[in-house]
Structures are given as C-alpha cells and as structure tokens.
Write an enzyme that holds these catalytic residues in place. Structure first.
Site, PDB file in Angstrom:
ATOM      1  N   GLU A   1       0.881  -1.192   0.000  1.00 59.66           N
ATOM      2  CA  GLU A   1       0.000   0.000   0.000  1.00 59.66           C
ATOM      3  C   GLU A   1       0.902   1.221   0.000  1.00 59.66           C
ATOM      4  OE1 GLU A   1      -3.268   0.230  -0.165  1.00 59.66           O
ATOM      5  OE2 GLU A   1      -3.771  -1.881   0.025  1.00 59.66           O
TER       6      GLU A   1
ATOM      7  N   CYS B   1      -1.410   9.534   2.845  1.00 65.15           N
ATOM      8  CA  CYS B   1      -1.406   8.933   1.513  1.00 65.15           C
ATOM      9  C   CYS B   1      -2.638   9.351   0.720  1.00 65.15           C
ATOM     10  CB  CYS B   1      -1.354   7.424   1.634  1.00 65.15           C
ATOM     11  SG  CYS B   1      -2.663   6.781   2.684  1.00 65.15           S
TER      12      CYS B   1
END
Ligand code: NAD
Length: 467
Positions: A253, A287
């Site tokens: 991720e 993110c």
C-alpha cells in the site's frame, strides 16, 4: 503539546508473549524538539527468526481454533484497545506530532476496524458446490495464509497496523509486526495489548529496529507466508525483490497523488472544505491527501480565494521528521523557480510549516508530478471535463481521488473514470472498515479492509469430493 501519557524509558521486543531485551537500543526522536523520547530495542536477524518461529508454531494452533472462538477473542482484544484508546492517541501525538484531535480520530476509526473484523471472523465460511449426490461435489475451504509480516510507516501508526492485524487474526493467521523506526511506540503498545487481552502468547509479536535489516530478515524468512507493507514505493520495490523470488504473498500500500476534480456545477464551499481538510490533514503527511484541485477556468480564482482564506486560519502540528521539512522547502523552491505562484508554505519553526497553496504550476513541477507528502495543495485549470479526467489520471498513482459536482448522475459518471482504488464523491471522508482500500497503478498491489481485505489473508483449498 498537551499529552500526559507516561513514556517508558525502554521498549523491548515482544516475542512469544514476553518482553525480550537486546544488546542494542535505538533512540526515538521527539518531534516537539526535546531530548530523545525513549529507546526501542534494535532487533537482529536472530530475533526475527525467533519471532517468526514462535508465530508459526502458535499460528498453527490459532488456525485450528473455531472461527467463533477466534471472533470472541478478537472482540475481547478490541474492547481492551477501546479502554486504551486515549493512551494510544497520546503516544502517537508524542512520537510523531499528530495533533491530539486527529490522533483520537485515527484511533477511533482504527478500532472500528478491529470490531468489524472480529465479527467477520465468524463469517469465514466453507462453501459447498453440490455434485450429483449429497456426498459428492466441491468444498471451498478458506485456510489462513500463515505467518504475516507487517511493515508499517509512521504517518498512521495505529491505523495501518490494525488494518493488517484485524483481518489477519480473523482469517486465522499469526503476526509479526515491524513498526516504523520514527514512531514505533503506539504500534508497539497495540501489540502489547494483544498479550494483555489474552490472545495466545506469540500470536502477535513486535520487532522494532532498523528498517532494512529487520525488513530483509522478515521478507526472506522461509516461514513468513505474506508480507503486508505500507510505505514508500522505493522500499516497496526493495521488499518485492526479497519476497518476490521466494513467492510470498505481498500487499504493498503506497503513496498517492490525490486529484480533486471540480465539475462546473460543484458547490464551491464543499470544494474548499475537501481541499482544506484532505490537503492539510496530518500536515500533508497522508497517503490520501488532496494534492491537485483540477477546476474549470471560470471557477479557479474563486476556489483559490476560498482555500487561501481557510489555509491562513490553519495551525498545523509539527512535521514528523526533519526530512519532511527539507522536502517541503525543496518542493516550494522548485515550484517557485519554475514560475508557480506560492501562497504560504514558510517554516514557522524548525518543524512546523505553514500550509502552502500553489497555482500556475504545470506538469514538470515536482510537486505536480510526485507525491509531495508535505502540506501543499496545487490548483490547476482545465478547459473541459475530458482534460480534467486525463490530468487526474496522468501521474503513476491511483490511491484516492475526489470529485465534486452538482448533478449526481454526471458526477458519478466522472468518478468511475478516475483511476483510483477509492473515489470520494461530494465530501472528504475516505475510509470505512467495511469497504476495500486499494492502491491502483503505482499506488500498490493488494487490498486492505472490507471483505476483500479479509480474503487477502486467506488461501483457498478446493476439496473435490467424488464419492
Ligand atoms: P518508508 O517506506 O520509508 O517506511 C515504511 C516502513 O518500512 C517503516 O517501517 C520502515 O522502517 C521500513 N523500511 C524502511 N526502509 C526499509 C527497507 N530498505 N527495507 C525494509 N523496510 C524498510 O515509508 P514512510 O516514509 O514511513 O511512509 C511514507 C509513505 O507511505 C508515503 O509514500 C505514503 O503515501 C505511504 N503511505 C501509504 C498508505 C496506504 O495505505 N496506501 C498509508 C500511509 C502511508
């Protein structure tokens, strides 16, 4: 800084349900500028081997534990975490500077994930595809993948470990955690609370220490079945070179470069709210940040004005690292040299930054092409919706995108063309426990959360029963 949690002098390794001392200790830096906060044990490859072996042995037992019992044990753990939510948030605040309200919100959302997966543990079902009689056909049996090595970053230190730990335990896996060196304390405490909550000793282990050293030992260990990583693309590629040839399951991720596509009939108050909340959350160290607002030419001036007005009222927490401050200054300088207009973005002190709003920046400016990971929002102009969609999808990222528009049907038609694992329509809240979170393109491989996030820790066995 207002937190009062007591920080221990030293945090040992957690292996097999015990505190394990080591010869070497690493200091944990104080983002508020004081002396080092404490020291954490520096794990060696031998420590990694010990943790993985105990996880493997205990994991075999856990895998045989009936799902209903696993569900009860995970829910008990969830309740112990609930009781310590304030402590976890304060630890996070102290170790990486996240303001307490944001830290509390992260912990609250992360604990919802644990409760969700406790319930999902009971729904790991065998299914039967019937054949010609009751005794023939196919059984699809969900088996846990095995020992999971978790490697997580410092920006969401509680959420990102629990997004892995919750589903891994629910699927029947055991767990070896490697939290970020910059902010290991809250994640370490999450693991210690697993022991205090009565989960079997050795089911959840925690190794602090040097990223490359511990990371390589984990990603190459023969008994590690899956590496679940969140962090930078650079490190992800390194981990893939270790885990790939050994054919381990991998989830990676990674970062994003969030577009916010503004349609001509969008509510501009909403656009400003999304840009301000998601552009500057966690001082830009997220993110899922909004990095590029892509708007029609006639709305750009108004949008810049509204974001700028809100921006000036914001007071950000300190950056978690000096590296982040330096990066921010370099990105602002690059944009200025290339002709962009920059509002704010100055250093308030050695770790605190003003949020920056950038306009007139084109492709070729680093902050337009690469994830800034510092508090910068850029506003870009596009003449038509096709151009806006092309710009949204241009960089090699695909984590979270945002679309604001008045006509919902039209807005959804645009949203589904944004090449991101998550697209948020008319708002800013991104994550829920029950829906998948995945990076597309250069933002990663694999998926976390939701039912797909549970199945990511399952390997399927087909029992073909012929008589
Ligand atoms: P990082 O990649 O530097 O570190 C992540 C983890 O890897 C840490 O535990 C670190 O100690 C370890 N590590 C460092 N070097 C290593 C090596 N050579 N081998 C093995 N392990 C190593 O990332 P970071 O700077 O801590 O985090 C920032 C990045 O994470 C950003 O790109 C951000 O967007 C991304 N991120 C992604 C998500 C998501 O869910 N997709 C969530 C949060 C952050």
């Amino acid at each position: 800084m207002s937190a009062s949690v007591s920080i221990r002098d030293r945090y040992p390794l957690l292996i097999g349900g015990r505190h394990v001392e080591t010869d070497r200790w690493d200091p944990v830096d104080d983002p508020f500028g004081g002396a080092d906060l404490c020291a954490v044990a520096a794990a060696t490859p031998d420590d990694v081997d010990a943790a993985v072996r105990v996880a493997d042995a205990v994991g075999a037992e856990w895998a045989r534990t009936p799902p209903t019992e696993r569900a009860i044990a995970i829910e008990r753990y969830g309740r112990v975490l609930d009781e310590h939510a304030g402590e976890l948030a304060e630890l996070m605040h102290r170790e990486m500077g996240k303001p307490l309200p944001e830290a509390n919100a992260e912990v609250a959302r992360a604990l919802e994930v644990v409760h969700y997966f406790a319930a999902e543990a009971e729904r790991v079902l065998i299914s039967q595809l019937p054949g010609t009689s009751i005794t023939t056909g196919s059984l699809m049996r969900p088996a846990p993948v095995g020992v999971v090595a978790s490697i997580t970053p410092w920006n969401f230190p509680v959420a990102l470990i629990l997004w892995k730990l919750g589903p891994a335990l629910a699927a029947g896996c055991s767990f070896v955690a490697k939290p970020a060196s910059e902010a290991p304390l809250a994640a370490w405490r999450v693991c210690e609370l697993a022991i205090e909550a009565g989960l079997p000793d050795g089911l959840v282990n925690c190794l602090t220490g040097d990223g490359p050293l511990v990371g390589e030992a984990l990603a190459t260990h023969p008994k590690v079945a899956k590496v679940a990583f969140t962090g930078s693309r650079r490190v992800a590629e390194q981990i893939a070179t270790w885990a790939g040839p050994r054919l381990k399951a991998l989830s990676l991720e990674l970062g994003g470069h969030g577009p916010l596509v503004v349609l001509p009939d969008a509510d501009l108050d909403q656009v400003a709210e999304v840009a301000l909340i998601q552009g500057y959350a966690n001082a830009g160290q997220a993110c899922y940040s909004v990095n590029r607002v892509i708007a029609p030419p006639n709305l750009t001036g108004e949008i810049i004005e509204r974001i700028d007005e809100g921006r000036q009222k914001l007071e950000l927490g300190p950056m978690a690292t000096d590296r982040g401050v330096q990066r921010h200054m370099r990105l602002i300088e690059d944009a200025t040299l290339k002709g962009a207009t920059v509002r704010g973005g100055e250093a308030v002190d050695s770790r605190r930054l003003e949020p920056a709003l950038v306009s007139d920046a084109e492709v070729g400016v680093e902050l337009i092409d690469e994830e800034p990971f510092t508090p910068i929002v850029a506003v870009m102009t596009n003449d038509d919706i096709e151009g806006a969609i092309a710009e949204a999808n241009r960089p090699d990222y695909g984590l979270v995108g945002y679309v604001c528009g008045g006509d919902l049907r039209r807005t959804l038609q645009v949203a589904e063309r944004i090449e991101c694992g998550t697209v948020v329509v008319n708002g800013w809240r991104v994550v829920t426990a029950y829906a998948p979170y995945a990076g597309w393109k250069g933002s990663g491989v694999g998926v976390e959360l939701g039912r797909p996030g549970l199945e990511a820790f399952i390997r399927w066995q087909h029992l073909r029963v012929l008589a």
